[in-house]
Design a protein around this motif. Structure first.
Motif, PDB file in Angstrom:
ATOM      1  N   ARG A 109       4.310  -0.558  -2.427  1.00 26.86           N
ATOM      2  CA  ARG A 109       3.940   0.391  -3.468  1.00 26.86           C
ATOM      3  C   ARG A 109       2.792   1.284  -3.012  1.00 26.86           C
ATOM      4  NH1 ARG A 109       2.744  -2.677  -8.751  1.00 26.86           N
ATOM      5  NH2 ARG A 109       1.056  -3.274  -7.375  1.00 26.86           N
ATOM      6  N   LYS A 110       1.802   0.668  -2.372  1.00 27.07           N
ATOM      7  CA  LYS A 110       0.597   1.420  -2.042  1.00 27.07           C
ATOM      8  C   LYS A 110       0.774   2.291  -0.799  1.00 27.07           C
ATOM      9  CE  LYS A 110      -4.357   0.810  -1.420  1.00 27.07           C
ATOM     10  NZ  LYS A 110      -5.486  -0.126  -1.479  1.00 27.07           N
ATOM     11  N   TYR A 111       1.465   1.738   0.211  1.00 30.61           N
ATOM     12  CA  TYR A 111       1.543   2.460   1.493  1.00 30.61           C
ATOM     13  C   TYR A 111       2.951   2.909   1.857  1.00 30.61           C
ATOM     14  CZ  TYR A 111      -3.192   0.690   2.165  1.00 30.61           C
ATOM     15  OH  TYR A 111      -4.523   0.405   2.011  1.00 30.61           O
ATOM     16  N   GLY A 112       3.931   2.536   1.051  1.00 34.90           N
ATOM     17  CA  GLY A 112       5.318   2.897   1.357  1.00 34.90           C
ATOM     18  C   GLY A 112       5.840   2.201   2.605  1.00 34.90           C
ATOM     19  N   VAL A 113       5.231   1.070   2.948  1.00 37.99           N
ATOM     20  CA  VAL A 113       5.636   0.341   4.153  1.00 37.99           C
ATOM     21  C   VAL A 113       6.375  -0.935   3.757  1.00 37.99           C
ATOM     22  CG1 VAL A 113       4.739  -1.016   6.102  1.00 37.99           C
ATOM     23  CG2 VAL A 113       3.775   1.241   5.604  1.00 37.99           C
ATOM     24  N   ASN A 114       7.521  -1.137   4.376  1.00 37.40           N
ATOM     25  CA  ASN A 114       8.250  -2.387   4.133  1.00 37.40           C
ATOM     26  C   ASN A 114       7.824  -3.439   5.141  1.00 37.40           C
ATOM     27  OD1 ASN A 114      10.037  -1.751   1.952  1.00 37.40           O
ATOM     28  ND2 ASN A 114      11.094  -0.392   3.390  1.00 37.40           N
ATOM     29  N   ILE A 115       7.290  -4.532   4.628  1.00 38.79           N
ATOM     30  CA  ILE A 115       6.932  -5.648   5.491  1.00 38.79           C
ATOM     31  C   ILE A 115       8.227  -6.255   6.044  1.00 38.79           C
ATOM     32  CG2 ILE A 115       6.082  -8.041   5.297  1.00 38.79           C
ATOM     33  CD1 ILE A 115       3.900  -5.962   5.552  1.00 38.79           C
ATOM     34  N   ALA A 148       5.300 -12.592  -1.718  1.00 37.43           N
ATOM     35  CA  ALA A 148       6.184 -11.496  -2.148  1.00 37.43           C
ATOM     36  C   ALA A 148       5.385 -10.455  -2.925  1.00 37.43           C
ATOM     37  CB  ALA A 148       7.334 -12.054  -2.986  1.00 37.43           C
ATOM     38  N   ASP A 149       4.439 -10.913  -3.740  1.00 39.78           N
ATOM     39  CA  ASP A 149       3.579  -9.977  -4.477  1.00 39.78           C
ATOM     40  C   ASP A 149       2.791  -9.090  -3.520  1.00 39.78           C
ATOM     41  OD1 ASP A 149       4.396 -10.808  -6.909  1.00 39.78           O
ATOM     42  OD2 ASP A 149       2.608 -12.025  -7.357  1.00 39.78           O
TER      43      ASP A 149
END
Ligand code: PLP
Lengths: 448, 85
Positions: free
Chosen positions: A242-248, A234-235
């Protein structure tokens, strides 16, 4: 006059002091039926030894596991781990229940396709994916879990010649406080390799990073290890957001839940020490829900549970060949099931039961298979009833890994039957014969 | 002919007691019957015939289990090895 049932004569010295480590509870309780089908009938019809799988047990186990997770986490997806048992009939039951497929070779991948699994619902794990495997997986939109940098660059190279954008996840290994740490697969969390892999994928832009994967080990008795693993995953997911604005899209925590078999050398039986699906589910769900991830945009939780879902659904039936006394006076029973058919006897103290009622008398016995090898030992020292030549027995909880890791050694592999929900017995893998084996062999002309 | 030591106590609930050593044993039904016949000085042939009539077992199989049982009795030193026929 009807004659009485004969049991071999037996005398045992009573020892003063402590009972054995499992107390006086005996294992002489017979298993006479599997899903209401009599064991002698199964053996008469399909030969001895015989693998038996219960469709009902598979479905029940699956429902228990799904229930444990879906009541604790909003988006849950199981993926059936093919290596655990890839008989088509077994896989199809899991797929009918809603499982995707988790495969680790081109062979398993093709099997999943042939079982009707959509390419986009196949998870491709493992360190050995050939270029051809990767091409196929990219073409089919499968989820490719990258194991090492060499593989990442192969995927990038292949994608350059294909119109497709590969969907990938990285496999992450980590310290979860359990030993041994499975650090040979994937990228390490603690030393920064995992972030290195993520950065390279994100900067390269040719691959679609859709998930994060870990598999912390197998037969994990500590549910807390999953809490640690899910927290670290989760981290990572939060860091990517936060860094890339991408939701896994998903976090895949792999397999590894213990079945209720007892490990060799364990002091307490597995049935007393193995966490329930609920405990595993609680550990994993709470770690993700309590992370910094946005609760409105949570990743799907993928589970690749293998042995804990299928071990209970398999039985191995067999027949006593002979009884012997070893030079030290100990009892040895030789049976027609060897380690060639029960690979898991290297890990587990499998429970062996008589197939018919017997007296309460038990004798400390070593159970040997029929192979002419010293290592062919099913049970070292088991309190076992007084079975005679020809008596039948049932080995419990063998559904995982045996029907994939079995060996064609000295003898041929027997029938595998499935008891369907309708109570009918279906042969799902025919016993091997000489013709089948010889078909694969080629004798050079000069030896004909 | 085999003979059980004279002082061995056999209960009809399946316990055997050896007063010389203080050891006790459990024994199953078939073992109990054989021990009974042995104390009655029956011969192997007589015992075989009695047992194969009562039980669902053929003569060859019975003898195999019988002699195995005898060797257990010997190991536990319950046989009177000095007994001469
Ligand atoms: C990547 C992966 N997923 C799932 C599994 C299934 O594990 P288990 O049977 O312990 O649940 C394995 C087994 O080793 C695995 O390597």
């Amino acid at each position: 006059m009807e004659k009485k049932l004969f049991e071999r004569p037996f005398i045992k010295k009573l020892q003063a002091g402590m009972p054995s480590k499992f107390g006086m509870k005996s294992q002489a309780e017979p298993i006479t039926h599997i899903d209401n089908v009599p064991v002698p009938e199964l053996l008469a019809e399909h030969g001895s030894p015989l693998y038996v799988i219960s469709e009902q047990t598979i479905r029940e186990k699956y429902k228990q596991a799904r229930q444990a997770f879906t009541t604790r986490y909003p988006k849950v997806q199981f993926a059936w781990s093919y290596k655990t048992n890839y008989l088509d009939a077994v896989c199809r039951i899991f797929h009918q229940e809603g499982s995707w497929a988790e495969v680790v070779s081109g062979f398993e991948y093709d099997k999943a396709l042939q079982n009707g699994v959509k390419g986009s619902q196949i998870i491709f794990n493992g360190p050995d994916k050939t270029d051809d495997d990767l091409k196929k997986a990219i073409e089919n939109d499968s989820l490719i879990h990258i194991d090492h940098f060499d593989e990442m660059y192969s995927i990038i190279a292949i994608s350059e010649n294909s119109g497709k954008r590969p969907k990938v996840a990285i496999r992450v290994n980590m310290d979860t406080g359990v030993y041994p740490m499975w650090d040979r697969f994937g990228f390490n969390y603690e030393n920064g390799d995992a972030w290195d892999a993520i950065n390279r994928i994100m900067i390269n832009k040719k691959l679609d990073l859709v998930g994060l994967h870990t598999h912390i080990g197998t037969y994990m008795l500590a549910s807390n290890a999953y809490k640690v693993a899910a927290g670290k995953m989760a981290d990572l997911a939060f860091g990517i957001e936060r860094k890339y604005g991408v939701n896994i899209k998903y976090i895949d925590v792999g397999g590894g839940f213990a079945s209720r078999n007892t490990l060799k050398g364990a002091y307490y039986p597995g049935s007393d020490t193995v966490p329930s699906f609920e405990e595993y589910a609680e550990a994993i769900s709470s770690a993700i829900l309590n992370s910094e991830l946005n609760p409105r945009n949570l990743p799907t939780l993928i589970l690749e549970t293998g042995r804990a879902l299928v071990d209970d659904a398999g039985w191995l039936l067999g027949t006593v060949i002979a009884n012997k006394r070893l030079s030290n006076g100990n009892r040895a029973t030789i049976v027609d099931v060897g380690i060639n058919l029960l690979f898991t006897s290297f890990w587990y103290e499998h429970e062996v039961y008589p197939a018919a009622p017997v007296s309460e008398h038990m004798e400390e016995t070593t159970i040997y298979g029929p192979l002419c090898m010293n290592i062919d030992v099913l049970r070292e020292a088991i309190a076992f009833p007084l079975l005679k030549k020809g008596d039948q027995f049932v080995i419990k909880r063998i559904g995982a890994y045996n029907m994939t890791q079995w060996m064609q050694f000295i003898t041929l592999r027997p029938n595998v039957v499935l008891i369907g929900l309708d109570g009918k017995v279906h042969v799902i893998r025919k016993k091997e014969n000489m013709e089948l084996i010889r078909q694969q062999e080629v004798v050079p002309d000069h030896l004909k | 002919m085999m003979q059980i030591k004279k002082n061995i106590a056999l209960s009809n609930t399946g316990f055997v007691f050896n007063p010389t050593t203080g050891d006790s044993y459990t024994i199953n039904q078939v073992g109990q019957e054989i021990l009974g016949y042995l104390s009655d000085n029956k011969t192997v042939e007589e015992i075989t015939s009695l047992m194969t009539t009562t039980y669902d077992i053929d003569q060859a199989s019975f003898e195999k289990y019988f002699f195995d049982f005898i060797s257990m009795l010997r190991q536990f030193e319950l046989l009177d090895e000095n007994y001469e026929n």
